[in-house]
Motif scaffolding. Structure first.
Motif, mmCIF file in Angstrom:
data_model
loop_
_atom_site.group_PDB
_atom_site.id
_atom_site.type_symbol
_atom_site.label_atom_id
_atom_site.label_comp_id
_atom_site.label_asym_id
_atom_site.label_seq_id
_atom_site.Cartn_x
_atom_site.Cartn_y
_atom_site.Cartn_z
ATOM 1 N N GLU A 278 6.309 4.172 -7.192
ATOM 2 C CA GLU A 278 6.614 4.856 -6.067
ATOM 3 C C GLU A 278 7.281 3.443 -5.055
ATOM 4 O O GLU A 278 7.875 4.117 -4.344
ATOM 5 C CB GLU A 278 5.624 5.133 -5.504
ATOM 6 C CG GLU A 278 6.163 7.079 -4.153
ATOM 7 C CD GLU A 278 4.797 7.706 -4.248
ATOM 8 O OE1 GLU A 278 4.755 8.641 -4.090
ATOM 9 O OE2 GLU A 278 3.237 7.018 -3.890
ATOM 10 N N CYS A 279 6.133 2.669 -4.245
ATOM 11 C CA CYS A 279 6.566 1.949 -3.511
ATOM 12 C C CYS A 279 6.057 0.040 -3.622
ATOM 13 O O CYS A 279 5.007 0.167 -3.336
ATOM 14 C CB CYS A 279 5.719 2.306 -1.812
ATOM 15 S SG CYS A 279 6.393 1.192 -0.814
ATOM 16 N N PRO A 280 6.586 -0.058 -4.647
ATOM 17 C CA PRO A 280 6.782 -2.215 -4.447
ATOM 18 C C PRO A 280 5.743 -2.691 -3.379
ATOM 19 O O PRO A 280 4.626 -3.313 -3.035
ATOM 20 C CB PRO A 280 7.604 -2.617 -4.859
ATOM 21 C CG PRO A 280 8.278 -0.911 -5.296
ATOM 22 C CD PRO A 280 8.452 -0.549 -5.056
ATOM 23 N N MET A 281 6.153 -2.302 -2.001
ATOM 24 C CA MET A 281 5.751 -2.555 -0.366
ATOM 25 C C MET A 281 4.492 -2.146 -0.425
ATOM 26 O O MET A 281 3.527 -3.293 0.269
ATOM 27 C CB MET A 281 6.458 -2.436 0.478
ATOM 28 C CG MET A 281 6.516 -3.580 1.963
ATOM 29 S SD MET A 281 8.073 -3.467 2.828
ATOM 30 C CE MET A 281 8.576 -4.398 2.305
ATOM 31 N N ARG A 282 4.130 -1.195 -0.452
ATOM 32 C CA ARG A 282 3.001 -0.487 -0.751
ATOM 33 C C ARG A 282 2.010 -1.033 -1.562
ATOM 34 O O ARG A 282 1.026 -1.569 -0.839
ATOM 35 C CB ARG A 282 2.730 0.852 -0.416
ATOM 36 C CG ARG A 282 1.535 1.444 -0.172
ATOM 37 C CD ARG A 282 1.346 2.483 0.048
ATOM 38 N NE ARG A 282 1.685 3.507 -1.847
ATOM 39 C CZ ARG A 282 2.088 4.940 -1.718
ATOM 40 N NH1 ARG A 282 1.930 5.124 -0.772
ATOM 41 N NH2 ARG A 282 2.307 4.966 -3.477
ATOM 42 N N TYR A 283 2.205 -1.118 -2.596
ATOM 43 C CA TYR A 283 1.307 -2.272 -3.602
ATOM 44 C C TYR A 283 1.377 -3.694 -2.994
ATOM 45 O O TYR A 283 -0.206 -4.156 -2.948
ATOM 46 C CB TYR A 283 2.311 -1.911 -4.728
ATOM 47 C CG TYR A 283 1.551 -2.939 -5.636
ATOM 48 C CD1 TYR A 283 0.742 -2.431 -7.018
ATOM 49 C CD2 TYR A 283 1.224 -4.406 -6.046
ATOM 50 C CE1 TYR A 283 -0.058 -2.976 -7.968
ATOM 51 C CE2 TYR A 283 1.101 -5.098 -7.106
ATOM 52 C CZ TYR A 283 0.147 -4.697 -8.093
ATOM 53 O OH TYR A 283 -0.888 -4.510 -9.082
ATOM 54 N N PHE A 284 2.220 -4.165 -2.414
ATOM 55 C CA PHE A 284 1.805 -5.338 -1.787
ATOM 56 C C PHE A 284 0.867 -5.533 -0.888
ATOM 57 O O PHE A 284 -0.054 -6.608 -0.745
ATOM 58 C CB PHE A 284 2.796 -6.063 -1.561
ATOM 59 C CG PHE A 284 3.363 -8.000 -1.352
ATOM 60 C CD1 PHE A 284 3.194 -8.228 -1.357
ATOM 61 C CD2 PHE A 284 3.341 -8.152 -0.041
ATOM 62 C CE1 PHE A 284 3.174 -9.911 -2.071
ATOM 63 C CE2 PHE A 284 2.889 -9.521 0.523
ATOM 64 C CZ PHE A 284 2.676 -10.325 -0.668
ATOM 65 N N PHE A 285 1.137 -4.716 -0.262
ATOM 66 C CA PHE A 285 0.276 -4.853 0.783
ATOM 67 C C PHE A 285 -1.415 -4.924 1.046
ATOM 68 O O PHE A 285 -2.377 -5.666 1.489
ATOM 69 C CB PHE A 285 0.384 -3.738 2.313
ATOM 70 C CG PHE A 285 2.127 -4.044 2.622
ATOM 71 C CD1 PHE A 285 1.748 -4.976 3.529
ATOM 72 C CD2 PHE A 285 2.310 -2.820 3.239
ATOM 73 C CE1 PHE A 285 3.494 -5.472 4.095
ATOM 74 C CE2 PHE A 285 3.870 -3.111 4.066
ATOM 75 C CZ PHE A 285 4.124 -4.649 4.543
ATOM 76 N N GLN A 286 -1.385 -3.467 -0.599
ATOM 77 C CA GLN A 286 -3.058 -2.516 -0.378
ATOM 78 C C GLN A 286 -3.081 -3.959 -1.395
ATOM 79 O O GLN A 286 -4.855 -4.176 -1.181
ATOM 80 C CB GLN A 286 -2.912 -1.713 -0.924
ATOM 81 C CG GLN A 286 -4.016 -0.967 -0.977
ATOM 82 C CD GLN A 286 -4.004 0.295 -1.805
ATOM 83 O OE1 GLN A 286 -3.190 1.498 -1.720
ATOM 84 N NE2 GLN A 286 -4.876 0.606 -1.923
ATOM 85 N N TYR A 287 -2.240 -4.352 -2.653
ATOM 86 C CA TYR A 287 -3.383 -5.006 -3.950
ATOM 87 C C TYR A 287 -3.302 -6.656 -3.681
ATOM 88 O O TYR A 287 -3.803 -7.221 -4.365
ATOM 89 C CB TYR A 287 -3.245 -4.334 -5.743
ATOM 90 C CG TYR A 287 -3.053 -2.975 -5.471
ATOM 91 C CD1 TYR A 287 -4.844 -2.245 -5.786
ATOM 92 C CD2 TYR A 287 -2.297 -1.790 -4.915
ATOM 93 C CE1 TYR A 287 -4.694 -1.520 -5.715
ATOM 94 C CE2 TYR A 287 -2.715 -0.390 -5.991
ATOM 95 C CZ TYR A 287 -3.596 0.252 -5.666
ATOM 96 O OH TYR A 287 -4.125 1.481 -5.650
ATOM 97 N N VAL A 288 -2.240 -6.846 -3.298
ATOM 98 C CA VAL A 288 -1.969 -8.274 -3.323
ATOM 99 C C VAL A 288 -1.948 -9.150 -1.879
ATOM 100 O O VAL A 288 -3.323 -10.189 -2.539
ATOM 101 C CB VAL A 288 -0.213 -8.568 -3.391
ATOM 102 C CG1 VAL A 288 -0.024 -10.782 -3.441
ATOM 103 C CG2 VAL A 288 0.444 -8.249 -4.601
ATOM 104 N N LEU A 289 -2.096 -8.865 -0.738
ATOM 105 C CA LEU A 289 -2.575 -8.829 0.506
ATOM 106 C C LEU A 289 -4.272 -8.862 0.831
ATOM 107 O O LEU A 289 -4.387 -9.043 1.185
ATOM 108 C CB LEU A 289 -2.103 -8.511 1.380
ATOM 109 C CG LEU A 289 -0.492 -9.196 1.674
ATOM 110 C CD1 LEU A 289 0.621 -9.094 2.832
ATOM 111 C CD2 LEU A 289 -0.081 -10.546 1.726
#
Length: 409
Positions: free
Chosen positions: A118-129
């Protein structure tokens, strides 16, 4: 000076007044040792006054003292260009690739993979960072349970009731309306103790609404012909997340809890996932919806392999998954997803994992999802800015895989 023994820093700042500059800022810069500036800002003020330069030279001077301003300008210019860069969430390079491959113990859930689609950037904020939005308790006089919390008591009612009646009469199930209402009232009161309602009127209104949802559930269950076998089943083997084997030979650790597993025939099963909201996002012919609806497929494959590996049924075959909407908003609809396209599931999952490994964490293709995103304050209108970059030929190579996944219905 004030004579106030309880004076604090706030009072001090008020008494000092509004800062307007530094002492000596009006003097021209000289090279004498006793004329050194107090700090970078003081130095900058004196330099700006001393120089009669072009605007771009003054900009360079300002950015030499405040390098973060230069970084911000570079980011804005990169975002406004047509090329996809790191400022759009494209983290290219060996450093990222090595980091990602080094996360060998990472286990995925269906919701995580759906959120990336749905939104790779949101995934990055939530699960990577690992950025978490600060919890804010806001008192609302007009409501008791928030929309995101409303499904929890309903799921609990469904699980308790079905567990009790299926234990008492495994097959065929004899339903008991009075028992269902008793469990519903007990669950509602338990939630009211943990989350106090703002008023008796609001509590009673939402209580009746929950009961109406439960009535929809009861009418639906009265027509079900399959035999419930497991409720809220966690997909674990020997205490560890299930290693889901895809058709290509790729294996991923999968975390998940299946709402319900029904048996429809010897060795044949159906997965049931309760949805207490609207059916708007679920289309009859939209099986994968660009990777945003994977739970039905992942849980079907995961349940089948879990049953075989644990010995529950070594011949288990999950025929289909059903999204069930037992509420007023869902109008009792059931959307069945036959599990006949395992190769497409593998295609979608591999596409998502490949995009992650490439370091592609670009904003959502649909700016509409930004309205409900906790990270919208960070992105602003980034999703809209990315619309032209997605279409530009120069970006087709790096964006090839995520664009392919987005087009899989």
């Amino acid at each position: 000076m004030s004579g106030e023994p309880s004076a604090d820093y706030e009072m001090l700042f008020r008494s000092l007044g509004e800062p307007v500059g530094y002492l000596g800022a009006g003097q021209l810069f000289t090279a004498e040792p006793n004329e050194l500036p107090f700090d970078g800002t003081h130095y900058l003020f004196r330099q700006l006054q001393a120089k009669k330069s072009r605007p771009e030279d003054l900009q360079s001077l300002v950015e030499s003292v405040y390098p973060r301003l230069r970084d911000g300008r570079n980011a804005l210019e990169a975002r406004s260009s047509i090329q996809v860069t790191q400022y759009d969430g494209y983290i290219a390079g060996d450093v990222w690739s090595k980091y990602w491959k080094g996360q060998s113990v990472r286990a995925f859930s269906a919701s995580q993979l759906e959120k990336y689609a749905e939104c790779p950037m949101r995934y990055f904020f939530q699960y990577v960072l690992g950025i978490r939005v600060k919890d804010q308790v806001l008192f609302d006089r007009s409501s008791w349970l928030k929309p995101n919390d409303r499904g929890s008591p309903l799921h609990e009612v469904f699980r308790r009731y079905m567990t009790e009646v299926s234990t008492r009469n495994p097959s065929p199930i004899v339903h008991d309306h009075a028992q269902l209402l008793r469990i519903t009232e007990e669950t509602i009161l338990a939630y009211a103790e943990r989350i106090p309602a703002p008023s008796p009127h609001v509590f009673e209104k939402e209580r009746k609404s929950l009961i109406r949802d439960v009535e929809v559930f009861y009418r639906m269950e009265a027509q079900v012909k399959s035999t419930p076998r497991f409720f809220e089943q966690e997909l674990i083997v020997d205490g560890m997340p299930l290693h889901l084997e895809l058709e290509s030979g790729v294996t991923i650790p999968l975390r998940g809890i299946v709402d319900r597993i029904d048996q429809v025939a010897p060795h044949q099963y159906r997965i049931i996932d309760y949805k207490t909201g609207s059916t708007r996002s679920y289309k009859e012919n939209g099986v994968f919806a660009g990777g945003t609806q994977l739970q039905h497929a992942l849980y079907a494959m995961g349940t089948e392999q879990w049953m075989r590996q644990t010995g529950v049924d070594v011949e288990a075959d999950v025929l289909d998954s059903a999204y069930v909407f037992p509420s007023e908003r869902g109008r009792g609809q059931v959307m069945v997803r036959p599990q006949t396209e395992r190769h497409r599931v593998t295609e979608v999952i591999q596409g998502i994992l490949h995009s992650m490994e490439q370091g592609l964490f670009i904003p959502a293709s649909d700016p509409g999802v930004c309205r409900y995103c906790d990270y919208a304050i960070v992105c602003g209108e980034h999703a809209q800015q990315m619309a032209d970059k997605r279409k530009d030929e120069s970006n087709q190579e790096p964006l090839h895989t995520p664009l392919e996944v987005e087009n899989i219905e």
